[in-house]
Design a protein around this motif. Structure first.
Motif, mmCIF file in Angstrom:
data_model
loop_
_atom_site.group_PDB
_atom_site.id
_atom_site.type_symbol
_atom_site.label_atom_id
_atom_site.label_comp_id
_atom_site.label_asym_id
_atom_site.label_seq_id
_atom_site.Cartn_x
_atom_site.Cartn_y
_atom_site.Cartn_z
ATOM 1 N N ALA A 149 0.821 -1.217 0.000
ATOM 2 C CA ALA A 149 0.000 0.000 0.000
ATOM 3 C C ALA A 149 0.850 1.260 0.000
ATOM 4 O O ALA A 149 0.484 2.275 -0.598
ATOM 5 N N VAL A 150 2.001 1.208 0.673
ATOM 6 C CA VAL A 150 2.897 2.371 0.709
ATOM 7 C C VAL A 150 3.608 2.559 -0.625
ATOM 8 O O VAL A 150 3.678 3.669 -1.171
ATOM 9 N N LEU A 151 4.126 1.473 -1.183
ATOM 10 C CA LEU A 151 4.940 1.574 -2.396
ATOM 11 C C LEU A 151 4.145 2.015 -3.620
ATOM 12 O O LEU A 151 4.699 2.668 -4.510
ATOM 13 N N VAL A 152 2.852 1.665 -3.698
ATOM 14 C CA VAL A 152 2.091 2.072 -4.883
ATOM 15 C C VAL A 152 1.876 3.579 -4.929
ATOM 16 O O VAL A 152 1.524 4.116 -5.983
ATOM 17 N N THR A 153 2.118 4.276 -3.808
ATOM 18 C CA THR A 153 1.961 5.726 -3.828
ATOM 19 C C THR A 153 3.086 6.414 -4.601
ATOM 20 O O THR A 153 3.053 7.631 -4.782
ATOM 21 N N THR A 154 4.064 5.645 -5.040
ATOM 22 C CA THR A 154 5.110 6.234 -5.888
ATOM 23 C C THR A 154 4.611 6.452 -7.316
ATOM 24 O O THR A 154 5.315 7.087 -8.117
ATOM 25 N N THR A 155 3.418 5.970 -7.639
ATOM 26 C CA THR A 155 2.887 6.101 -9.003
ATOM 27 C C THR A 155 2.862 7.554 -9.499
ATOM 28 O O THR A 155 3.278 7.823 -10.639
ATOM 29 N N PRO A 156 2.379 8.538 -8.706
ATOM 30 C CA PRO A 156 2.396 9.922 -9.205
ATOM 31 C C PRO A 156 3.803 10.409 -9.531
ATOM 32 O O PRO A 156 3.991 11.181 -10.480
ATOM 33 N N ILE A 157 4.798 9.964 -8.754
ATOM 34 C CA ILE A 157 6.178 10.353 -9.029
ATOM 35 C C ILE A 157 6.634 9.757 -10.355
ATOM 36 O O ILE A 157 7.276 10.430 -11.172
ATOM 37 N N ILE A 158 6.284 8.493 -10.572
ATOM 38 C CA ILE A 158 6.644 7.823 -11.817
ATOM 39 C C ILE A 158 5.982 8.533 -13.009
ATOM 40 O O ILE A 158 6.615 8.762 -14.043
ATOM 41 N N VAL A 159 4.697 8.878 -12.854
ATOM 42 C CA VAL A 159 3.976 9.579 -13.922
ATOM 43 C C VAL A 159 4.648 10.916 -14.226
ATOM 44 O O VAL A 159 4.793 11.312 -15.391
ATOM 45 N N LEU A 160 5.070 11.601 -13.181
ATOM 46 C CA LEU A 160 5.731 12.895 -13.354
ATOM 47 C C LEU A 160 7.045 12.737 -14.123
ATOM 48 O O LEU A 160 7.328 13.489 -15.060
ATOM 49 N N ILE A 161 7.846 11.744 -13.736
ATOM 50 C CA ILE A 161 9.119 11.504 -14.415
ATOM 51 C C ILE A 161 8.891 11.140 -15.886
ATOM 52 O O ILE A 161 9.539 11.674 -16.791
ATOM 53 N N LEU A 162 7.949 10.227 -16.128
ATOM 54 C CA LEU A 162 7.676 9.795 -17.497
ATOM 55 C C LEU A 162 7.062 10.916 -18.326
ATOM 56 O O LEU A 162 7.317 11.012 -19.535
ATOM 57 N N SER A 163 6.254 11.776 -17.679
ATOM 58 C CA SER A 163 5.673 12.912 -18.398
ATOM 59 C C SER A 163 6.764 13.868 -18.861
ATOM 60 O O SER A 163 6.688 14.448 -19.952
ATOM 61 N N ALA A 164 7.793 14.008 -18.019
ATOM 62 C CA ALA A 164 8.905 14.880 -18.395
ATOM 63 C C ALA A 164 9.698 14.284 -19.555
ATOM 64 O O ALA A 164 10.144 15.005 -20.446
ATOM 65 N N ILE A 165 9.850 12.966 -19.534
ATOM 66 C CA ILE A 165 10.636 12.300 -20.576
ATOM 67 C C ILE A 165 9.852 12.185 -21.884
ATOM 68 O O ILE A 165 10.348 12.527 -22.961
ATOM 69 N N VAL A 166 8.602 11.693 -21.768
ATOM 70 C CA VAL A 166 7.803 11.415 -22.965
ATOM 71 C C VAL A 166 7.094 12.655 -23.484
ATOM 72 O O VAL A 166 7.108 12.940 -24.683
ATOM 73 N N LEU A 167 6.459 13.407 -22.569
ATOM 74 C CA LEU A 167 5.660 14.563 -22.973
ATOM 75 C C LEU A 167 6.425 15.882 -22.879
ATOM 76 O O LEU A 167 5.863 16.939 -23.162
ATOM 77 N N LYS A 168 7.676 15.805 -22.422
ATOM 78 C CA LYS A 168 8.552 16.988 -22.319
ATOM 79 C C LYS A 168 7.998 18.039 -21.361
ATOM 80 O O LYS A 168 8.181 19.244 -21.564
ATOM 81 N N GLU A 169 7.308 17.585 -20.305
ATOM 82 C CA GLU A 169 6.810 18.523 -19.307
ATOM 83 C C GLU A 169 7.959 19.003 -18.419
ATOM 84 O O GLU A 169 8.868 18.237 -18.092
ATOM 85 N N HIS A 170 7.895 20.264 -18.028
ATOM 86 C CA HIS A 170 8.959 20.849 -17.206
ATOM 87 C C HIS A 170 8.855 20.359 -15.753
ATOM 88 O O HIS A 170 7.757 20.278 -15.193
ATOM 89 N N ILE A 171 9.994 20.032 -15.156
ATOM 90 C CA ILE A 171 10.039 19.635 -13.745
ATOM 91 C C ILE A 171 10.852 20.672 -12.991
ATOM 92 O O ILE A 171 12.044 20.861 -13.267
ATOM 93 N N GLY A 172 10.210 21.355 -12.028
ATOM 94 C CA GLY A 172 10.891 22.368 -11.233
ATOM 95 C C GLY A 172 11.727 21.757 -10.123
ATOM 96 O O GLY A 172 11.706 20.545 -9.887
ATOM 97 N N ASN A 173 12.452 22.628 -9.409
ATOM 98 C CA ASN A 173 13.343 22.161 -8.335
ATOM 99 C C ASN A 173 12.572 21.461 -7.215
ATOM 100 O O ASN A 173 13.028 20.462 -6.664
ATOM 101 N N ARG A 174 11.383 22.001 -6.866
ATOM 102 C CA ARG A 174 10.609 21.394 -5.784
ATOM 103 C C ARG A 174 10.176 19.991 -6.158
ATOM 104 O O ARG A 174 10.198 19.074 -5.337
ATOM 105 N N LYS A 175 9.797 19.814 -7.407
ATOM 106 C CA LYS A 175 9.378 18.492 -7.853
ATOM 107 C C LYS A 175 10.548 17.514 -7.866
ATOM 108 O O LYS A 175 10.396 16.341 -7.529
ATOM 109 N N ILE A 176 11.717 18.002 -8.249
ATOM 110 C CA ILE A 176 12.906 17.142 -8.235
ATOM 111 C C ILE A 176 13.222 16.688 -6.811
ATOM 112 O O ILE A 176 13.539 15.523 -6.558
#
Length: 301
Positions: free
Chosen positions: A98-125
């Motif tokens: 239950a704890v580990l699946v909460t990493t999904t939003p982080i994974i989506v954010l990383i993949l969105s930056a790679i695939v969709l070229k979305e900007h990731i700010g310092n706070r998100k990093i």
């Protein structure tokens, strides 16, 4: 009631079912149903249900040019995602899951930056780093001596892989769901999923002793097929028609609360210091990674 409100309720319903699933599915694995055999039951059962309700949907054909994306969605969402999650859950514990699946939003954010070229700010990093640190802590230091959890570090690692595959699925599937009705899309996705999972789960499927299953195990299997598979995938597909992938993935925050409370309430798991610390790191990381400044909030959330 607006479609957006219905989408939010659908997302809440899906994450609630997922929260219960950590304990319910764990309760029958691997004693009554081997993990890979369980996946075969999921994809076969859900496929049958989606074909059944597709009678009430529009008669559509999948465009040939969409076949590669359909295959990729099936691999990520019905193949790799399910296989590593159930195998991981059989080796680990409900609370770790239950704890580990909460990493999904982080994974989506990383993949969105790679695939969709979305900007990731310092706070998100920083958030990504903190969240992954919490997940890594569970993988490396969350081991306990439990008869029903024979290899917790490996199980935790596989559950983390599940988040990666599911996060990638949410991004890829977003490009298709606006084109096809959910019934049409899901019936073909799960049909392809059967072919993908067959080499991994057929042997374990034949090992299930159906006549020896207690009524509780049968109920758990029915819950996983109807609830965790059929309903959640249908709910999430509908939610994605109104919400962004990153917004839908954020509903995973509710899973630890539901999963931990249910696991402890039913006596299937217990809290430890490592689990508490890791959960705090993951949740803080997800919050920092997903929070957006008011000025940049998309109208469609």
């Amino acid at each position: 009631m607006s479609k957006r409100t219905l989408a939010i309720f659908a997302a809440i319903g899906a994450t609630t079912i997922y929260g219960l699933n950590h304990t319910i599915a764990k309760g029958v694995m691997p004693i009554y149903v081997p993990p890979m055999g369980f996946i075969m039951l999921r994809v076969i059962g859900a496929s049958a249900l989606f074909w059944l309700i597709s009678i009430f949907g529009p008669k559509e054909k999948i465009d040939k040019k969409d076949f590669p994306k359909m295959l990729l969605c099936a691999l990520l969402g019905m193949g790799f995602n399910m296989l590593v999650f159930f195998k991981g859950l059989s080796l680990s514990t409900p609370i770790n899951s239950a704890v580990l699946v909460t990493t999904t939003p982080i994974i989506v954010l990383i993949l969105s930056a790679i695939v969709l070229k979305e900007h990731i700010g310092n706070r998100k990093i920083i958030g990504i780093g903190i969240g992954l640190l919490g997940a890594l802590g569970l993988i490396l230091f969350g081991a306990e001596i439990r008869q029903d959890a024979p290899n917790i570090p490996l199980g935790n690692f596989l559950i983390l892989l599940n988040s990666i595959f599911y996060g990638a699925y949410l991004i890829v599937v977003k490009t298709l769901i606006t084109k096809y009705h959910p019934f049409t899309f899901m019936k073909w996705l799960f049909t392809v999923g059967i072919l993908i999972c067959l080499p991994f789960g057929y042997q374990e499927l034949t090992q299930i002793e159906w006549l020896d299953l207690p009524i509780e195990a049968v109920g758990a299997i029915a819950f996983v097929i109807i609830g965790t598979t059929f309903c959640t995938y249908l709910f999430n597909i509908f939610a994605l028609t109104q919400l962004k992938a990153s917004t839908l993935s954020a509903f995973v925050y509710v899973q630890p609360l539901i999963g931990i409370c249910y696991a402890i309430g039913t006596g299937q798991d217990r809290l430890t210091t490592i689990k508490i610390i890791a959960a705090c790191f993951v949740m803080l990381g997800v919050y920092l990674a997903s929070k957006k400044p008011i000025s940049t909030v998309d109208k469609k959330v």
